[in-house]
Design a protein around this motif. Sequence first.
Motif, short mmCIF file in Angstrom:
data_model
loop_
_atom_site.label_atom_id
_atom_site.label_comp_id
_atom_site.label_asym_id
_atom_site.label_seq_id
_atom_site.Cartn_x
_atom_site.Cartn_y
_atom_site.Cartn_z
N GLY A 65 0.81 -1.21 0.00
CA GLY A 65 0.00 0.00 0.00
C GLY A 65 0.85 1.26 0.00
N ARG A 66 1.91 1.24 0.77
CA ARG A 66 2.82 2.38 0.83
C ARG A 66 3.44 2.63 -0.55
NH1 ARG A 66 8.07 2.21 2.10
NH2 ARG A 66 7.88 0.11 2.91
N HIS A 67 3.89 1.56 -1.20
CA HIS A 67 4.50 1.71 -2.53
C HIS A 67 3.47 2.16 -3.57
CE1 HIS A 67 8.58 0.47 -1.76
NE2 HIS A 67 8.15 -0.59 -1.08
N LEU A 68 2.24 1.66 -3.46
CA LEU A 68 1.21 2.09 -4.40
C LEU A 68 0.88 3.56 -4.23
CD1 LEU A 68 -1.15 -1.02 -4.39
CD2 LEU A 68 0.32 -0.23 -6.25
N ARG A 69 0.81 4.03 -2.98
CA ARG A 69 0.56 5.45 -2.75
C ARG A 69 1.69 6.30 -3.34
NH1 ARG A 69 -1.53 3.31 1.81
NH2 ARG A 69 0.33 3.52 3.06
N ARG A 70 2.93 5.86 -3.16
CA ARG A 70 4.06 6.60 -3.73
C ARG A 70 4.03 6.58 -5.25
NH1 ARG A 70 8.85 4.75 0.44
NH2 ARG A 70 8.09 5.99 2.19
N ALA A 71 3.63 5.46 -5.83
CA ALA A 71 3.51 5.37 -7.29
C ALA A 71 2.44 6.33 -7.79
CB ALA A 71 3.19 3.94 -7.72
N LEU A 72 1.31 6.40 -7.07
CA LEU A 72 0.26 7.33 -7.47
C LEU A 72 0.73 8.78 -7.41
CD1 LEU A 72 -2.94 5.77 -5.87
CD2 LEU A 72 -2.38 5.97 -8.30
N ILE A 73 1.49 9.10 -6.40
CA ILE A 73 2.03 10.46 -6.29
C ILE A 73 2.94 10.75 -7.47
CG2 ILE A 73 3.60 11.93 -4.96
CD1 ILE A 73 2.39 10.53 -2.42
N CYS A 74 3.81 9.80 -7.82
CA CYS A 74 4.70 9.99 -8.97
C CYS A 74 3.90 10.13 -10.26
CB CYS A 74 5.66 8.81 -9.11
SG CYS A 74 6.85 8.67 -7.79
N LEU A 75 2.88 9.31 -10.43
CA LEU A 75 2.07 9.39 -11.64
C LEU A 75 1.30 10.70 -11.70
CD1 LEU A 75 0.73 5.74 -11.79
CD2 LEU A 75 2.38 6.81 -13.34
N ASP A 76 0.85 11.18 -10.56
CA ASP A 76 0.14 12.44 -10.52
C ASP A 76 1.06 13.57 -10.97
OD1 ASP A 76 -1.94 14.24 -10.04
OD2 ASP A 76 -1.30 14.59 -7.98
N VAL A 77 2.30 13.55 -10.52
CA VAL A 77 3.27 14.57 -10.90
C VAL A 77 3.58 14.48 -12.38
CG1 VAL A 77 5.68 15.25 -10.60
CG2 VAL A 77 4.28 14.78 -8.61
N ARG A 78 3.70 13.27 -12.91
CA ARG A 78 4.09 13.10 -14.30
C ARG A 78 2.94 13.27 -15.28
NH1 ARG A 78 7.54 8.25 -15.94
NH2 ARG A 78 7.66 9.57 -17.74
N SER A 79 1.75 12.85 -14.93
CA SER A 79 0.71 12.81 -15.94
C SER A 79 -0.57 13.53 -15.55
CB SER A 79 0.39 11.37 -16.29
OG SER A 79 -0.01 10.68 -15.14
N GLY A 80 -0.56 14.26 -14.46
CA GLY A 80 -1.73 15.03 -14.10
C GLY A 80 -2.79 14.20 -13.40
N GLU A 81 -3.98 14.74 -13.40
CA GLU A 81 -5.08 14.19 -12.65
C GLU A 81 -5.62 12.87 -13.21
OE1 GLU A 81 -6.85 15.57 -9.84
OE2 GLU A 81 -4.92 16.57 -9.70
N ARG A 82 -5.58 12.69 -14.53
CA ARG A 82 -6.30 11.57 -15.14
C ARG A 82 -5.92 10.22 -14.55
NH1 ARG A 82 -6.98 11.74 -21.26
NH2 ARG A 82 -8.38 13.33 -20.52
N VAL A 83 -4.65 9.93 -14.45
CA VAL A 83 -4.22 8.62 -13.95
C VAL A 83 -4.67 8.43 -12.51
CG1 VAL A 83 -2.22 7.20 -13.37
CG2 VAL A 83 -2.29 8.41 -15.55
N VAL A 84 -4.52 9.46 -11.71
CA VAL A 84 -4.89 9.36 -10.30
C VAL A 84 -6.40 9.18 -10.16
CG1 VAL A 84 -4.93 10.58 -8.10
CG2 VAL A 84 -2.88 10.63 -9.52
N ARG A 85 -7.17 9.93 -10.92
CA ARG A 85 -8.63 9.82 -10.83
C ARG A 85 -9.11 8.45 -11.30
NH1 ARG A 85 -8.27 12.86 -7.20
NH2 ARG A 85 -7.98 15.07 -7.60
N GLN A 86 -8.51 7.92 -12.37
CA GLN A 86 -8.89 6.59 -12.82
C GLN A 86 -8.50 5.54 -11.79
OE1 GLN A 86 -7.17 6.28 -16.72
NE2 GLN A 86 -8.79 7.48 -17.66
N ALA A 87 -7.35 5.72 -11.16
CA ALA A 87 -6.92 4.79 -10.11
C ALA A 87 -7.88 4.85 -8.93
CB ALA A 87 -5.50 5.10 -9.67
N GLU A 88 -8.34 6.04 -8.58
CA GLU A 88 -9.31 6.17 -7.48
C GLU A 88 -10.61 5.45 -7.82
OE1 GLU A 88 -9.78 10.36 -6.89
OE2 GLU A 88 -7.94 10.52 -5.71
#
Length: 161
Positions: A65-88
Motif C-alpha cells: 500500500g505504501r509503494h502504491l501510494r508513492r507510485a500514485l504520487i509519482c504518476l500524478d506529478v508526471r501525468s496530471g489528474e487523469r491517472v490518479v482519478r482513474q486509479a481512485e
Amino acid sequence: MNQPLDNSIEALQDAVWCELPTMSWADAMRHVAVVLEHVHRPSVASDHLASASAAIAENRFHDAGRHLRRALICLDVRSGERVVRQAELLDAFDQALLVMPFLLLEIGYNRISDWEVTIYDKAGGAKRVSLQVSGLGADETCRRAAQQLRQILEGKTNGDQ
C-alpha cells in the motif's frame, strides 16, 4: 514536471496551432529531444509498482500500500489528474466488488456525451444501471463516479449493520 519539459511542450503546442511556421527545424528538434528524454527516462513510479508487486507476493500488504501510494504520487506529478482519478475509481470499484460481486464497470468516450462511467449490477441475472456519470471530462467523470460509488458502498455496508 520540470521547467525545461514544460517549456518544450508549450513551445511545440504553440507551433502546432500556428498557421505559419514559428520555429526553425533545429529549434523544433531540440524541443522534441527534451520531450523524448523525459519519456524514455526510467520511471520512479514503475520502481514503486515493482516493489508493490513484490510486497503483495510476499503478503506484506502494508508495504504494498505504501509503494502504491508513492507510485500514485509519482504518476500524478508526471501525468496530471487523469491517472490518479482513474486509479481512485478502480480502487472504489475494487472495494465495491467485495460487497457487491456482480458489478460490471464500463468507461467510454464519445463526441456527444464526452466521458462516461457506467456501473451495472448483474445480481440475479438482470443487468441494472447502478451508477452513471458523464459529460464532465475524464478527470472529473472518474472523480465523481468514484465518489458516488463510495456513497453507494457506504449505504450498502451501513444498511447491513
